[in-house]
Design an enzyme around this catalytic site. Structure first.
Site, PDB file in Angstrom:
ATOM      1  N   ASP A 153       2.832  -5.884  11.477  1.00 11.95           N
ATOM      2  CA  ASP A 153       2.182  -4.834  10.932  1.00 11.95           C
ATOM      3  C   ASP A 153       2.770  -3.235  11.259  1.00 11.95           C
ATOM      4  OD1 ASP A 153       0.205  -3.607   9.574  1.00 11.95           O
ATOM      5  OD2 ASP A 153      -1.297  -3.851  10.842  1.00 11.95           O
ATOM      6  N   ASN A 183       0.801  -1.379  -0.053  1.00 11.06           N
ATOM      7  CA  ASN A 183      -0.008  -0.068  -0.019  1.00 11.06           C
ATOM      8  C   ASN A 183       0.977   1.396   0.268  1.00 11.06           C
ATOM      9  OD1 ASN A 183       0.932  -0.530   2.621  1.00 11.06           O
ATOM     10  ND2 ASN A 183      -1.151   0.420   3.640  1.00 11.06           N
ATOM     11  N   HIS A 223      -2.744 -10.673  10.510  1.00  9.25           N
ATOM     12  CA  HIS A 223      -3.223  -9.975  11.707  1.00  9.25           C
ATOM     13  C   HIS A 223      -4.505 -10.375  12.335  1.00  9.25           C
ATOM     14  CE1 HIS A 223      -4.965  -7.172   8.790  1.00  9.25           C
ATOM     15  NE2 HIS A 223      -3.909  -6.256   8.618  1.00  9.25           N
TER      16      HIS A 223
HETATM   17  O1  DOR Z   1      -3.449  -0.228  11.072  1.00  7.44           O
HETATM   18  C1  DOR Z   1      -3.173  -0.437   9.828  1.00  7.44           C
HETATM   19  N1  DOR Z   1      -2.116   0.448   9.171  1.00  7.44           N
HETATM   20  N2  DOR Z   1      -3.634  -1.470   9.473  1.00  7.44           N
HETATM   21  C2  DOR Z   1      -3.438  -1.894   8.178  1.00  7.44           C
HETATM   22  O2  DOR Z   1      -4.064  -2.781   7.432  1.00  7.44           O
HETATM   23  C3  DOR Z   1      -2.722  -0.820   7.235  1.00  7.44           C
HETATM   24  C4  DOR Z   1      -1.804   0.030   7.925  1.00  7.44           C
HETATM   25  C5  DOR Z   1      -0.993   1.037   7.416  1.00  7.44           C
HETATM   26  O3  DOR Z   1      -0.857   1.119   6.179  1.00  7.44           O
HETATM   27  O4  DOR Z   1      -0.962   2.080   7.939  1.00  7.44           O
END
Ligand code: DOR
Length: 457
Positions: free
Chosen positions: A307, A97, A234
């Site tokens: 994560d 992402n 997660h």
């Molecule tokens: O808390 C999160 N942050 N969950 C995710 O799935 C993405 C991540 C992010 O990219 O900041």
């Protein structure tokens, strides 16, 4: 310790070697990027003291947000890799992402290129759908040709059942794994925490555990239908852990991971409206936190994955419902796991500190099935390495293997601070927690990249 000269032979001396084959006292000599010898009384030009330490295969993180390209103010491949090395990791899997999204060979190649000069191995995941928009399949084959083994739209789940089925069929043909961020957006849209007692008290919109569990259930069904390999990212609820346990018991080859915050912190942490504690999936009540710990203990959950999600301070200082979700993890995962999963300790109180230390809302003592130190290393090293198909990581520690190693002082006690360590961001939710276990040295591709707790470049 002798001065580090690049390319010199190294001996890791006086430790207990631990890999999937068990534990034994041994020195380890590293030469030309490989393990040259494992045995008693070995020597080399550079000596890394491992007295009182476990010498393990380097840790492997299946879930790292490195933010590059596009959000370099939060993290870069280089800064994230430094944080990883300090946390004992010799390999991380970069989440897709980014901006632009890692949904094509071009962007994947760019990230892999950036990783080549960093202090740990950087592997890339690829998006399942174009721009993670959930509408059209991304060109997985061209990314698989670059070595991508795991595909995910992480940050969001693939909502469309038919598209997910097609993606799994495509993945099965390519021999790759799909990894799902399980969250049904129809139930989670507009929410910012777990739906329960605390969301009601705080007046914040919450998402129910079912938002995660419905997608876990669907994807188990689709994995069965297609025969494809499925990995659950997660997992955070007792119901999800039970679904995966049942799927595994029925013989389905699914795998799962859990993040340190989901076995350490509860939704009560949100009481002060501090968005440091905002994360997706959200922090959950004690019963879920302990179910995640128990799932790691009994093997339902195969891996601990951080994560690690860096965000700039000014964004995390926004009101809770507007701030981005995510928290740092790379430098804390190992110690959090040893402290709560092995010692079962309530991580938020230090009897030796006048102020007690701690984080309000951190999970209480863990009374379920405990892990051993070795179980924790398994879930941080060789089990994730196997899921990601990283053959040079996760051991075994024997002559001829790639020298990706971590030396952990398992007795070292320390208090987590809010500096953010090597990360460019500081969204650390564990400030004040008193934990056990610290990385003393990390050796990546034969090079000592962390020595006595200091990153070398
Ligand atoms: O808390 C999160 N942050 N969950 C995710 O799935 C993405 C991540 C992010 O990219 O900041």
């Amino acid at each position: 310790m002798s001065e580090i000269r690049p390319g010199a032979d190294v001996v890791i001396k006086g430790g207990r070697v631990l890999d999937a084959g068990g534990e034994r006292p041994a020195d380890v000599v590293v030469s030309n990027g490989r393990i040259a010898a494992v045995g008693a009384d070995l020597d080399a030009e550079i000596v890394l003291d491992a007295g009182g330490c476990l010498v393990t295969p380097g840790l492997v993180d299946l879930h790292t947000h490195l933010r590059e390209p596009g959000r370099e103010e939060a993290e870069t491949v280089e800064s994230g890799a430094r944080a990883a090395a300090l946390g004992g990791y010799t390999a991380v899997l970069a989440m897709p992402n980014t901006t632009p999204t890692m949904d094509s060979a071009a962007v994947v190649r760019e990230v892999l290129e950036l990783g080549r000069s960093s202090v740990c191995d950087v592997h890339a995941s690829g998006a399942i759908t174009v721009d993670r928009a959930g509408e059209q399949l991304a060109p997985m084959a061209e990314m698989a040709a670059l070595g991508v083994r795991l595909f995910t739209d992480d940050g969001t789940g693939v909502q469309d059942d038919r598209l997910m089925r097609r993606a799994l069929e495509y993945a099965a043909g390519l021999g790759v794994t799909l990894a799902q961020h399980c969250e049904v957006s129809a139930l989670s849209a507009g929410t910012c925490m777990h739906e329960g007692e605390w969301s009601a008290r705080l007046g914040l919109p919450g998402q129910p555990a079912e938002a995660e569990e419905l997608m876990v259930a669907r994807d188990i069904a689709l994995a069965r239908l297609t025969g494809a390999r499925m990995h659950f990212l997660h997992l955070s609820t007792a119901g999800s852990v039970a679904l995966v346990a049942a799927a595994k018991a029925s013989g389905l080859a699914v795998t799962a991971e859990a993040a340190p915050h989901h076995f350490t912190l509860t939704d009560a942490c949100c009481a002060g409206y501090d968005a440091t504690f905002k994360v997706h999936p959200p922090l959950r009540p004690d019963v879920d936190v302990d179910a995640v710990a128990a799932g790691l203990a009994d093997g339902t959950i195969d891996a601990i994955a951080t994560d690690h999600a860096p965000h700039p301070l000014e964004e995390k200082e926004r009101p809770f419902d507007q701030a981005p979700p995510g928290m740092l993890g790379l430098e804390y995962a190992l110690a959090l796991a040893l402290t709560r999963l092995v010692d079962g300790q309530r991580a938020d109180v230090d009897p030796d500190r006048p102020d007690g230390g701690g984080v309000a809302g951190a999970a209480g003592p863990y009374r379920g099935q405990r892990l051993s130190d070795a179980d924790v290393i398994a879930r941080l090293s060789w089990q994730p390495a196997a899921i990601a198909g990283m053959e040079d990581h996760g051991g075994p520690i024997e002559q001829g293997r790639a020298a990706n190693l971590c030396v952990v002082d398992t007795a070292h006690r320390w208090t987590i601070d809010g500096s953010g360590g090597a990360s460019r961001s500081r969204n650390v939710p564990y400030v004040g927690l008193n934990v056990r276990g610290r990385v003393r040295h990390t050796v990546c591709r034969g090079e000592p990249v962390v020595v006595d707790g200091e990153v070398q470049r």
